[in-house]
Design an enzyme around this catalytic site. Structure first.
Site, PDB file in Angstrom:
ATOM      1  N   SER A 133      22.515 -34.836 -32.391  1.00  0.00           N
ATOM      2  CA  SER A 133      22.704 -33.817 -33.428  1.00  0.00           C
ATOM      3  C   SER A 133      23.965 -33.036 -33.094  1.00  0.00           C
ATOM      4  O   SER A 133      24.394 -33.008 -31.924  1.00  0.00           O
ATOM      5  CB  SER A 133      21.504 -32.860 -33.401  1.00  0.00           C
ATOM      6  OG  SER A 133      21.777 -31.692 -34.138  1.00  0.00           O
ATOM      7  N   TYR A 146      15.050 -27.382 -29.572  1.00  0.00           N
ATOM      8  CA  TYR A 146      15.826 -28.473 -30.176  1.00  0.00           C
ATOM      9  C   TYR A 146      17.204 -28.567 -29.533  1.00  0.00           C
ATOM     10  O   TYR A 146      17.657 -29.660 -29.173  1.00  0.00           O
ATOM     11  CB  TYR A 146      15.936 -28.207 -31.685  1.00  0.00           C
ATOM     12  CG  TYR A 146      16.519 -29.322 -32.504  1.00  0.00           C
ATOM     13  CD1 TYR A 146      15.714 -30.382 -32.958  1.00  0.00           C
ATOM     14  CD2 TYR A 146      17.860 -29.324 -32.868  1.00  0.00           C
ATOM     15  CE1 TYR A 146      16.245 -31.393 -33.738  1.00  0.00           C
ATOM     16  CE2 TYR A 146      18.390 -30.334 -33.651  1.00  0.00           C
ATOM     17  CZ  TYR A 146      17.586 -31.367 -34.083  1.00  0.00           C
ATOM     18  OH  TYR A 146      18.103 -32.374 -34.866  1.00  0.00           O
TER      19      TYR A 146
HETATM   20  P1  NAD Z   1      12.260 -37.136 -40.425  1.00  0.00           P
HETATM   21  O1  NAD Z   1      11.279 -36.032 -40.240  1.00  0.00           O
HETATM   22  O2  NAD Z   1      12.605 -37.563 -41.817  1.00  0.00           O
HETATM   23  O3  NAD Z   1      11.780 -38.413 -39.602  1.00  0.00           O
HETATM   24  C1  NAD Z   1      11.253 -38.298 -38.309  1.00  0.00           C
HETATM   25  C2  NAD Z   1      10.652 -39.618 -37.912  1.00  0.00           C
HETATM   26  O4  NAD Z   1      10.094 -39.476 -36.597  1.00  0.00           O
HETATM   27  C3  NAD Z   1       9.506 -40.062 -38.822  1.00  0.00           C
HETATM   28  O5  NAD Z   1       9.521 -41.461 -38.959  1.00  0.00           O
HETATM   29  C4  NAD Z   1       8.268 -39.633 -38.041  1.00  0.00           C
HETATM   30  O6  NAD Z   1       7.090 -40.375 -38.361  1.00  0.00           O
HETATM   31  C5  NAD Z   1       8.717 -39.901 -36.624  1.00  0.00           C
HETATM   32  N1  NAD Z   1       7.949 -39.156 -35.646  1.00  0.00           N
HETATM   33  C6  NAD Z   1       7.686 -37.807 -35.676  1.00  0.00           C
HETATM   34  N2  NAD Z   1       6.904 -37.481 -34.630  1.00  0.00           N
HETATM   35  C7  NAD Z   1       6.674 -38.629 -33.936  1.00  0.00           C
HETATM   36  C8  NAD Z   1       5.925 -38.927 -32.770  1.00  0.00           C
HETATM   37  N3  NAD Z   1       5.263 -37.978 -32.087  1.00  0.00           N
HETATM   38  N4  NAD Z   1       5.903 -40.214 -32.331  1.00  0.00           N
HETATM   39  C9  NAD Z   1       6.553 -41.183 -33.019  1.00  0.00           C
HETATM   40  N5  NAD Z   1       7.281 -40.952 -34.126  1.00  0.00           N
HETATM   41  C10 NAD Z   1       7.336 -39.689 -34.580  1.00  0.00           C
HETATM   42  O7  NAD Z   1      13.555 -36.669 -39.645  1.00  0.00           O
HETATM   43  P2  NAD Z   1      15.112 -37.041 -39.775  1.00  0.00           P
HETATM   44  O8  NAD Z   1      15.799 -35.891 -40.391  1.00  0.00           O
HETATM   45  O9  NAD Z   1      15.299 -38.397 -40.327  1.00  0.00           O
HETATM   46  O10 NAD Z   1      15.514 -37.003 -38.225  1.00  0.00           O
HETATM   47  C11 NAD Z   1      15.660 -38.144 -37.435  1.00  0.00           C
HETATM   48  C12 NAD Z   1      16.468 -37.765 -36.210  1.00  0.00           C
HETATM   49  O11 NAD Z   1      17.743 -37.261 -36.609  1.00  0.00           O
HETATM   50  C13 NAD Z   1      15.818 -36.676 -35.353  1.00  0.00           C
HETATM   51  O12 NAD Z   1      15.988 -36.967 -33.982  1.00  0.00           O
HETATM   52  C14 NAD Z   1      16.615 -35.436 -35.726  1.00  0.00           C
HETATM   53  O13 NAD Z   1      16.622 -34.483 -34.708  1.00  0.00           O
HETATM   54  C15 NAD Z   1      17.992 -36.036 -35.952  1.00  0.00           C
HETATM   55  N6  NAD Z   1      18.854 -35.200 -36.783  1.00  0.00           N
HETATM   56  C16 NAD Z   1      18.508 -34.889 -38.050  1.00  0.00           C
HETATM   57  C17 NAD Z   1      19.383 -34.088 -38.796  1.00  0.00           C
HETATM   58  C18 NAD Z   1      19.079 -33.713 -40.214  1.00  0.00           C
HETATM   59  O14 NAD Z   1      19.800 -32.865 -40.762  1.00  0.00           O
HETATM   60  N7  NAD Z   1      18.061 -34.294 -40.859  1.00  0.00           N
HETATM   61  C19 NAD Z   1      20.568 -33.616 -38.238  1.00  0.00           C
HETATM   62  C20 NAD Z   1      20.876 -33.961 -36.929  1.00  0.00           C
HETATM   63  C21 NAD Z   1      20.009 -34.758 -36.211  1.00  0.00           C
END
Ligand code: NAD
Length: 251
Positions: A133, A146
């Site tokens: 991130s 985070y």
């Molecule tokens: P999301 O909530 O859409 O997806 C999260 C995924 O992780 C889902 O498939 C969920 O089922 C799975 N998950 C959650 N808890 C779990 C557990 N205990 N065991 C196994 N699987 C689990 O989130 P996203 O926005 O797609 O984020 C994905 C990654 O990208 C994360 O690491 C997040 O920190 C990072 N990220 C997201 C953003 C953003 O703006 N969305 C920005 C920077 C980084």
């Protein structure tokens, strides 16, 4: 189709960024292993779409990580993407949320990597892509767990890169700014509460305020970066932290 014959495990691929990365790797011919929570029917539909298997396992638990990796089998591409967020001032930050965020966003990548690396080393080829991130490089208030976990993930990635450099295995981070996914949508109510703002103010004045392009990153853009990192052109890209944040961390 340069990933034909390669198996790719994408954690957290039932939603958001992970799903987009799985789709992009599938388009290059990889055999996809999905992971993450969701309705059984929706997961089955994704398995059908991507000719994929889904492996279960709670990645916030050590035994969940181990069960998931055993079910996945040897993987050539490991994308550590599963993650969660919680927004609260430090003095009110729920201790169990701290533990959970560190376990899922950081420690899970240690477990999956330590279990994936022996096959990659034996094969003389492998790709580890950690979805970190902008918060692996900079901080925001109210996101202590985070920010700490993502900075840790960036450090783990650099260490893996050095350990694996002579084995044909690369390890890199992709560091998005704000991407419109359920993770972002779900933090809006808590941010409204923590900062006393309306929903519109959170989107304009908190989320996009630090993203100079004033637009959300698209999940498919992150998929394209993951594909590049898996390519032969990226064989010498290792230990890198690839920002995709609309200029956020350039400031
Ligand atoms: P999301 O909530 O859409 O997806 C999260 C995924 O992780 C889902 O498939 C969920 O089922 C799975 N998950 C959650 N808890 C779990 C557990 N205990 N065991 C196994 N699987 C689990 O989130 P996203 O926005 O797609 O984020 C994905 C990654 O990208 C994360 O690491 C997040 O920190 C990072 N990220 C997201 C953003 C953003 O703006 N969305 C920005 C920077 C980084």
């Amino acid at each position: 189709m340069f990933l034909k014959g390669k198996r790719a495990l994408v954690t957290g691929s039932t939603s958001g960024i992970g799903l987009a990365v799985a789709r992009a790797l599938h388009a290059e011919g990889a055999e996809i292993v999905l992971s993450g929570f969701g309705e059984a029917e929706a997961i089955q539909a994704l398995c059908d779409e991507l000719s994929a298997r889904h492996v279960a396992g709670d990645l916030s638990q050590r035994d969940g990580c181990e069960a998931l990796m055993a079910a996945a089998g040897p993987v050539d591409v490991l994308v550590n993407n599963a993650g969660m967020q919680h927004v609260a001032p430090i003095e009110e930050f729920p201790v169990e949320k701290w533990d959970m965020i560190l376990a899922l966003n950081l420690t899970a990548a240690f477990h999956t990597s330590r279990l994936a690396v022996p096959h990659m080393k034996a094969a003389g080829w492998g790709r580890i892509v950690n979805v970190a991130s902008a918060h692996s490089l900079t901080a925001s208030p109210f996101k202590s767990a985070y920010v700490a976990a993502k900075h840790g993930l960036a450090g783990l990635t650099k260490t893996l890169a050095l350990e694996l450099a002579t084995h044909g295995v690369t390890a890199n981070c992709i560091s998005p700014g704000y991407v419109w996914t359920p993770l972002v949508e779900n933090q809006i109510p808590d941010t409204m509460k923590a900062r006393g703002l309306t929903r519109e103010q959170v989107i304009e004045d908190v989320l996009l305020v630090r993203q100079p392009t004033k637009s959300f990153v698209q999940p498919s853009d992150i998929g394209a970066m993951a594909v590049f990192l898996c390519s032969e052109a990226a064989a010498n890209v290792t230990g890198a932290n690839m920002s995709m944040d609309g200029g956020w961390t350039a400031e």
